[in-house]
Design an enzyme around this catalytic site. Sequence first.
Site, PDB file in Angstrom:
ATOM      1  CE  LYS A   1       0.357   3.927  -6.946  1.00  0.00           C
ATOM      2  NZ  LYS A   1       0.447   2.893  -5.768  1.00  0.00           N
TER       3      LYS A   1
ATOM      4  CE  LYS B   1      15.199 -19.147   0.321  1.00  0.00           C
ATOM      5  NZ  LYS B   1      14.833 -20.169  -0.630  1.00  0.00           N
TER       6      LYS B   1
ATOM      7  CB  SER C   1      -3.069  -0.033  -8.969  1.00  0.00           C
ATOM      8  OG  SER C   1      -2.782   0.479 -10.062  1.00  0.00           O
TER       9      SER C   1
ATOM     10  CB  VAL D   1      -9.331   7.012  -0.488  1.00  0.00           C
ATOM     11  CG1 VAL D   1      -9.733   6.680   1.256  1.00  0.00           C
ATOM     12  CG2 VAL D   1      -9.580   5.859  -1.278  1.00  0.00           C
TER      13      VAL D   1
ATOM     14  CG  ASN E   1      -1.677   1.382   1.531  1.00  0.00           C
ATOM     15  OD1 ASN E   1      -2.449   1.823   0.869  1.00  0.00           O
ATOM     16  ND2 ASN E   1      -1.347   1.928   2.464  1.00  0.00           N
TER      17      ASN E   1
ATOM     18  CE1 TYR F   1       0.361   7.712  -6.616  1.00  0.00           C
ATOM     19  CE2 TYR F   1      -1.226   7.853  -8.426  1.00  0.00           C
ATOM     20  CZ  TYR F   1      -1.006   7.247  -7.302  1.00  0.00           C
ATOM     21  OH  TYR F   1      -1.817   6.579  -6.359  1.00  0.00           O
TER      22      TYR F   1
ATOM     23  CB  THR G   1      -5.717   9.437   1.985  1.00  0.00           C
ATOM     24  OG1 THR G   1      -5.453   9.610   0.749  1.00  0.00           O
ATOM     25  CG2 THR G   1      -6.513   8.171   2.146  1.00  0.00           C
TER      26      THR G   1
END
Length: 269
Positions: free
Chosen positions: A172, A137, A154, A199, A84, A168, A201
């Site tokens: 993506k 690993k 994405s 969203v 994320n 950007y 954010t």
Amino acid sequence: MEPKVIIVTGASRGIGFAVAQSLLAASHKVVLVSRSADRLQQLKECYPTQVAFLAADMTVADTAWRVTELAILTFGRIDGAVVNHGMLSPMTRIENASVEEWKKLYDANFFSALALVSWRRWMTRRRACANSLHKTKEAIPHIRASKGRIVFISSGAATAAYTSWGAYGSSKAALNSLVRHVAVEEPDVTAVAISPGRVDTDMQKELREKGTEMSRKDYETFKEDFEEGRLIKPEQTGRVIAKLSLDVKPELSGKYFKWDAAELVEYRE
């Protein structure tokens, strides 16, 4: 469902924090990564036996190895990952692009995601700790063993173009391609790329503050979505992503979806 162990990066805020909360509420175990430790420590205090966390920058070379080691040493397995973390800036037209700034963004949005699912380059560096290395690993061998899931966050910008979003959007798009290749090469791993939508954010706040080189029309749509309360709450898309990290269907592997796509309706219920 038997509790699973999921790595969540960029977990201290926004979508990552919402994903972590959703998984914890459903009694799963999480290994959380972000540069800031405060909110991760809060989750650890609330869910002491379900949380392990690492305060680290995913672009630092050994962070992927360290988070995988933490997961295995703490919980003994890895069933999935939500990749994320990422960054939006630089937001500038291509004619004004700084190659160094683009490289920094690609480190955050693409190469650090690749590091989480690859491990070969660490074999030489960790040769002195070969026994430990065999168990720790990077994530993909462990997710393969558990027939687990990887959800890469994405963006709609991966398939569209906005003025000043070249760095950007292209990063993506590269991430979407990585998902397709993981699906081809790892039949026991189910990997999907998800656009979470617009969203509410810090990234949306950054866009409103720094998106001055966007076309006026595009910029205004983002601004109006915020002012008119149309932005998606992190908890809405976070719940869907959490469910996908647990049991997204193998036949969806390698594909890119918007979080509210018809193919994902069962994960929104």
